[in-house]
Write a protein that holds these residues in place. Structure first.
Motif, PDB file in Angstrom:
ATOM      1  N   LEU A 186      -0.449  19.866 -17.931  1.00 52.48           N
ATOM      2  CA  LEU A 186      -1.225  19.191 -16.651  1.00 52.48           C
ATOM      3  C   LEU A 186      -2.223  19.703 -16.463  1.00 52.48           C
ATOM      4  CD1 LEU A 186       2.215  17.968 -16.134  1.00 52.48           C
ATOM      5  CD2 LEU A 186       0.392  16.568 -17.152  1.00 52.48           C
ATOM      6  N   ASP A 187      -3.224  19.046 -16.441  1.00 49.95           N
ATOM      7  CA  ASP A 187      -4.752  20.010 -16.053  1.00 49.95           C
ATOM      8  C   ASP A 187      -5.623  18.423 -15.023  1.00 49.95           C
ATOM      9  OD1 ASP A 187      -5.977  19.594 -18.540  1.00 49.95           O
ATOM     10  OD2 ASP A 187      -5.347  21.324 -18.597  1.00 49.95           O
ATOM     11  N   PRO A 188      -7.233  19.432 -14.728  1.00 51.33           N
ATOM     12  CA  PRO A 188      -7.538  17.602 -14.557  1.00 51.33           C
ATOM     13  C   PRO A 188      -8.774  17.250 -15.065  1.00 51.33           C
ATOM     14  CG  PRO A 188      -8.422  19.602 -13.487  1.00 51.33           C
ATOM     15  CD  PRO A 188      -7.611  19.937 -14.335  1.00 51.33           C
ATOM     16  N   THR A 189      -8.261  16.809 -16.856  1.00 56.28           N
ATOM     17  CA  THR A 189      -8.602  16.640 -17.874  1.00 56.28           C
ATOM     18  C   THR A 189      -6.927  15.604 -18.297  1.00 56.28           C
ATOM     19  OG1 THR A 189      -7.898  17.835 -19.329  1.00 56.28           O
ATOM     20  CG2 THR A 189      -9.793  18.038 -18.817  1.00 56.28           C
ATOM     21  N   THR A 190      -6.729  15.649 -17.744  1.00 56.05           N
ATOM     22  CA  THR A 190      -5.217  14.607 -18.676  1.00 56.05           C
ATOM     23  C   THR A 190      -4.735  14.094 -17.125  1.00 56.05           C
ATOM     24  OG1 THR A 190      -2.931  16.378 -17.741  1.00 56.05           O
ATOM     25  CG2 THR A 190      -4.501  16.988 -20.064  1.00 56.05           C
ATOM     26  N   GLY A 191      -4.835  14.744 -15.923  1.00 59.70           N
ATOM     27  CA  GLY A 191      -4.352  13.626 -14.715  1.00 59.70           C
ATOM     28  C   GLY A 191      -3.012  13.716 -14.686  1.00 59.70           C
ATOM     29  N   ASP A 192      -1.863  12.896 -14.271  1.00 54.84           N
ATOM     30  CA  ASP A 192      -0.615  13.024 -14.050  1.00 54.84           C
ATOM     31  C   ASP A 192       0.521  12.259 -14.804  1.00 54.84           C
ATOM     32  OD1 ASP A 192       2.290  13.074 -13.640  1.00 54.84           O
ATOM     33  OD2 ASP A 192       2.268  11.392 -11.391  1.00 54.84           O
ATOM     34  N   LEU A 193       0.234  12.820 -16.384  1.00 51.96           N
ATOM     35  CA  LEU A 193       1.154  12.180 -17.389  1.00 51.96           C
ATOM     36  C   LEU A 193       2.103  11.950 -16.891  1.00 51.96           C
ATOM     37  CD1 LEU A 193      -0.085  14.545 -20.088  1.00 51.96           C
ATOM     38  CD2 LEU A 193      -1.563  12.294 -19.765  1.00 51.96           C
ATOM     39  N   PHE A 194       3.389  11.626 -16.784  1.00 51.85           N
ATOM     40  CA  PHE A 194       4.461  11.549 -16.964  1.00 51.85           C
ATOM     41  C   PHE A 194       5.323  10.807 -15.529  1.00 51.85           C
ATOM     42  CE2 PHE A 194       3.941  15.482 -18.623  1.00 51.85           C
ATOM     43  CZ  PHE A 194       3.894  15.140 -20.055  1.00 51.85           C
ATOM     44  N   ARG A 195       3.864  10.788 -14.247  1.00 48.75           N
ATOM     45  CA  ARG A 195       4.215  10.283 -13.058  1.00 48.75           C
ATOM     46  C   ARG A 195       5.716  10.358 -12.871  1.00 48.75           C
ATOM     47  NH1 ARG A 195       0.526   5.462 -12.441  1.00 48.75           N
ATOM     48  NH2 ARG A 195      -1.396   6.397 -13.603  1.00 48.75           N
ATOM     49  N   GLY A 196       6.619  11.265 -12.498  1.00 41.84           N
ATOM     50  CA  GLY A 196       7.717  12.154 -12.500  1.00 41.84           C
ATOM     51  C   GLY A 196       8.017  11.359 -13.129  1.00 41.84           C
ATOM     52  N   ASP A 197       8.184  11.015 -14.172  1.00 37.61           N
ATOM     53  CA  ASP A 197       9.542  10.884 -15.332  1.00 37.61           C
ATOM     54  C   ASP A 197       9.770  12.053 -15.990  1.00 37.61           C
ATOM     55  OD1 ASP A 197      10.795   9.956 -17.569  1.00 37.61           O
ATOM     56  OD2 ASP A 197       9.931   7.987 -18.117  1.00 37.61           O
ATOM     57  N   ALA A 198      11.049  13.011 -15.549  1.00 34.16           N
ATOM     58  CA  ALA A 198      11.636  13.701 -16.278  1.00 34.16           C
ATOM     59  C   ALA A 198      11.803  14.275 -17.823  1.00 34.16           C
ATOM     60  CB  ALA A 198      12.773  14.349 -15.766  1.00 34.16           C
ATOM     61  N   THR A 199      11.936  12.756 -18.354  1.00 33.00           N
ATOM     62  CA  THR A 199      12.601  12.543 -19.591  1.00 33.00           C
ATOM     63  C   THR A 199      11.164  12.598 -20.967  1.00 33.00           C
ATOM     64  OG1 THR A 199      14.295  11.326 -19.034  1.00 33.00           O
ATOM     65  CG2 THR A 199      13.944  10.734 -21.176  1.00 33.00           C
ATOM     66  N   LEU A 200      10.846  11.430 -20.263  1.00 29.49           N
ATOM     67  CA  LEU A 200       9.272  11.794 -20.801  1.00 29.49           C
ATOM     68  C   LEU A 200       8.046  12.989 -20.655  1.00 29.49           C
ATOM     69  CD1 LEU A 200       6.751   9.559 -22.276  1.00 29.49           C
ATOM     70  CD2 LEU A 200       5.962   9.413 -19.593  1.00 29.49           C
ATOM     71  N   ARG A 201       8.487  14.048 -19.570  1.00 31.02           N
ATOM     72  CA  ARG A 201       8.092  15.296 -19.498  1.00 31.02           C
ATOM     73  C   ARG A 201       8.387  16.180 -20.652  1.00 31.02           C
ATOM     74  NH1 ARG A 201       9.108  16.229 -14.199  1.00 31.02           N
ATOM     75  NH2 ARG A 201      11.142  17.813 -15.023  1.00 31.02           N
ATOM     76  N   ASN A 202       9.384  16.134 -20.529  1.00 31.94           N
ATOM     77  CA  ASN A 202      10.234  16.851 -21.423  1.00 31.94           C
ATOM     78  C   ASN A 202      10.216  16.484 -22.808  1.00 31.94           C
ATOM     79  OD1 ASN A 202      12.172  18.200 -19.540  1.00 31.94           O
ATOM     80  ND2 ASN A 202      13.939  17.110 -19.428  1.00 31.94           N
ATOM     81  N   GLU A 203      10.290  15.290 -23.399  1.00 31.99           N
ATOM     82  CA  GLU A 203      10.141  14.826 -24.974  1.00 31.99           C
ATOM     83  C   GLU A 203       8.782  14.659 -25.539  1.00 31.99           C
ATOM     84  OE1 GLU A 203      11.142  11.241 -25.513  1.00 31.99           O
ATOM     85  OE2 GLU A 203      13.475  11.489 -25.471  1.00 31.99           O
ATOM     86  N   ALA A 204       7.134  15.327 -23.667  1.00 24.92           N
ATOM     87  CA  ALA A 204       6.997  16.610 -24.923  1.00 24.92           C
ATOM     88  C   ALA A 204       6.460  17.156 -24.384  1.00 24.92           C
ATOM     89  CB  ALA A 204       5.396  15.212 -23.369  1.00 24.92           C
ATOM     90  N   ASP A 205       7.563  18.462 -24.483  1.00 28.30           N
ATOM     91  CA  ASP A 205       7.809  19.655 -25.010  1.00 28.30           C
ATOM     92  C   ASP A 205       7.710  19.126 -26.284  1.00 28.30           C
ATOM     93  OD1 ASP A 205       8.111  22.276 -24.807  1.00 28.30           O
ATOM     94  OD2 ASP A 205       9.082  22.325 -22.985  1.00 28.30           O
ATOM     95  N   LEU A 206       8.026  20.092 -27.353  1.00 28.57           N
ATOM     96  CA  LEU A 206       8.055  20.022 -28.478  1.00 28.57           C
ATOM     97  C   LEU A 206       9.490  20.646 -28.429  1.00 28.57           C
ATOM     98  CD1 LEU A 206       5.373  19.248 -31.144  1.00 28.57           C
ATOM     99  CD2 LEU A 206       6.350  17.461 -29.481  1.00 28.57           C
ATOM    100  N   ARG A 207       9.490  22.042 -28.152  1.00 27.62           N
ATOM    101  CA  ARG A 207      10.384  23.121 -28.545  1.00 27.62           C
ATOM    102  C   ARG A 207      11.619  22.399 -27.732  1.00 27.62           C
ATOM    103  NH1 ARG A 207       8.706  28.996 -26.969  1.00 27.62           N
ATOM    104  NH2 ARG A 207      10.602  29.052 -27.227  1.00 27.62           N
ATOM    105  N   TRP A 208      11.258  21.806 -26.234  1.00 24.43           N
ATOM    106  CA  TRP A 208      12.704  21.285 -25.720  1.00 24.43           C
ATOM    107  C   TRP A 208      13.334  19.569 -26.946  1.00 24.43           C
ATOM    108  CZ3 TRP A 208      13.966  16.175 -24.694  1.00 24.43           C
ATOM    109  CH2 TRP A 208      14.770  16.265 -23.200  1.00 24.43           C
ATOM    110  N   PHE A 209      12.406  19.320 -27.640  1.00 24.18           N
ATOM    111  CA  PHE A 209      12.451  18.294 -28.382  1.00 24.18           C
ATOM    112  C   PHE A 209      13.876  18.379 -29.401  1.00 24.18           C
ATOM    113  CE2 PHE A 209      11.901  14.445 -31.880  1.00 24.18           C
ATOM    114  CZ  PHE A 209      12.244  13.813 -30.515  1.00 24.18           C
ATOM    115  N   VAL A 210      13.020  19.861 -29.824  1.00 28.84           N
ATOM    116  CA  VAL A 210      14.358  19.985 -31.780  1.00 28.84           C
ATOM    117  C   VAL A 210      15.227  20.752 -30.820  1.00 28.84           C
ATOM    118  CG1 VAL A 210      11.847  20.194 -32.350  1.00 28.84           C
ATOM    119  CG2 VAL A 210      13.056  22.579 -31.363  1.00 28.84           C
ATOM    120  N   THR A 211      15.641  21.063 -30.285  1.00 32.30           N
ATOM    121  CA  THR A 211      16.469  21.502 -29.537  1.00 32.30           C
ATOM    122  C   THR A 211      17.797  20.649 -28.552  1.00 32.30           C
ATOM    123  OG1 THR A 211      15.504  22.714 -27.473  1.00 32.30           O
ATOM    124  CG2 THR A 211      15.524  24.067 -28.644  1.00 32.30           C
TER     125      THR A 211
END
Length: 371
Positions: free
Chosen positions: A276-301
């Motif tokens: 999350l930086d100036p080039t991405t902006g807010d990608l998840f808008r507070g959606d914790a599930t979306l944020r977690n699933e964008a973390d591949l290490r979180w996703f596989v575990t």
């Protein structure tokens, strides 16, 4: 003259050299007190430094393909390549805009060298419109293969790279053609593009709430558009995805999130969590599930293991993802279902030269996993 023009680079280099020589030549005349002499020294030094910086920057941009134009550099890119008609009167989800030859012997004849087609893609579901380049192997044009359906691989650049770099710098079509000619891979169709389908924003292949539905575009719209126009895989197991840096992250994520679409994913120098930086902006808008699933290490575990194959690359010296890659490999192995392979170089930086060393082996690995 364009940002990537050799003439622009040459002008910058000659200007830097001229200013350097001029500084040395004029310095004795300016080596005295007074605001004019001091101003002259400052101007010559500043001008030389600026032109030297410009020369290095232009050379690096030509080598690595960071920006395609001045508008791209300054965030004012306007050429999207596609006009979208939402009334249903468009020419379809894919339109061919032009063709170009593949480098190498026989490149002028599609039956011998294959062909690169520039296309305009329009997502029926995501409504994303973006250009891409499609490499068709020589076999696609040969009479004996006229009814053959070919496996396909989506090839993604990093951010903010250019799609042209995939064939001008990384030589994907030429490499794929030569490998198939030597019997080391099967002939494949390549869809070469940027993961940045909503420029200048870096969407990290996320379905942004209220924003670009990038993941949907790659998982649904892109395969559908290709199947409607080309003889390309229509069943699970016929599609793969490969990319470098941001494109590598996207490739791994698409294979994990959509194993029914992508049978294999290759991450060259990938990272494993969307930034999350100036080039991405807010990608998840507070959606914790979306944020977690964008973390591949979180996703596989934390999610059921995906029935797909992954290949990751790194180097012991030169890549910042080395330790994270080793941890990711262990976490994927622990799932017992998702298959993972790796290429680990002794040294190699985050650059085109490193990826060119990895691409032949990666394409062979990918070919062996596509039906």
């Amino acid at each position: 003259m364009g940002l990537t023009s050799t003439t622009v680079l040459l002008v910058a280099v000659v200007s830097a050299a001229t200013l350097f020589v001029g500084t040395v030549w004029l310095w004795p005349r300016l080596a005295r007190r007074g605001w004019r002499a001091v101003g002259g020294r400052v101007g010559l030094l500043l001008g030389t430094q600026l032109m030297l910086f410009a020369s290095v920057g232009l050379a690096a941009n030509q080598a690595f393909g960071f920006y395609a134009s001045w508008a791209d550099l300054f965030g004012r890119e306007t050429d999207q390549g596609v006009v979208v008609d939402h009334t249903g009167g468009s020419g379809g989800p894919l339109e061919v805009l032009g063709t170009r030859r593949v480098d190498g012997p026989g490149g002028g004849r599609p039956q011998q060298g294959g062909q690169i087609q520039k296309v305009a893609l329009t997502g029926r579901t995501s409504h994303i419109a973006t250009p891409a380049y499609v490499y068709l192997p020589p076999e696609y044009f040969q009479p004996q293969y006229r009814t053959r359906v070919f496996p396909a691989a989506v090839v993604l650049t990093g951010y903010p790279g250019t799609a042209e770099a995939l064939f001008e710098k990384l030589h994907y079509p030429r490499t794929a053609r030569d490998l198939a000619k030597n019997g080391r891979t099967q002939p494949m169709i390549l869809v070469m593009m940027r993961p940045t389908v909503a420029p200048p924003r870096d969407t990290e292949c996320v379905d942004v709430p209220g924003g670009p539905q990038t993941e949907t575009f790659f998982a649904k719209d892109l395969p559908e558009a290709m199947r409607a126009h080309y003889r390309v895989g229509r069943v699970p197991g016929g599609w793969g995805v490969i990319g470098d840096s941001t494109g590598g992250y996207c490739a791994l994520k698409l294979a994990l999130h959509h194993p029914g679409v992508y049978a294999a994913g290759v991450g060259l120098s990938a990272y494993y969590k969307a930034p999350l930086d100036p080039t991405t902006g807010d990608l998840f808008r507070g959606d914790a599930t979306l944020r977690n699933e964008a973390d591949l290490r979180w996703f596989v575990t934390h999610r059921p293991a995906a029935d797909t194959s992954l290949l990751v690359t790194t180097s012991k010296v030169g890549e910042s993802n080395y330790k994270a890659t080793l941890k990711f490999i262990d976490e994927v192995k622990a799932t017992g279902k998702t298959r993972i392979s790796s290429i680990v170089l002794d040294s190699g930086g985050h650059n085109f030269n490193t990826w060119r060393r990895e691409i032949p082996a990666a394409l062979q690995w990918l070919s062996g996993r596509l039906g």
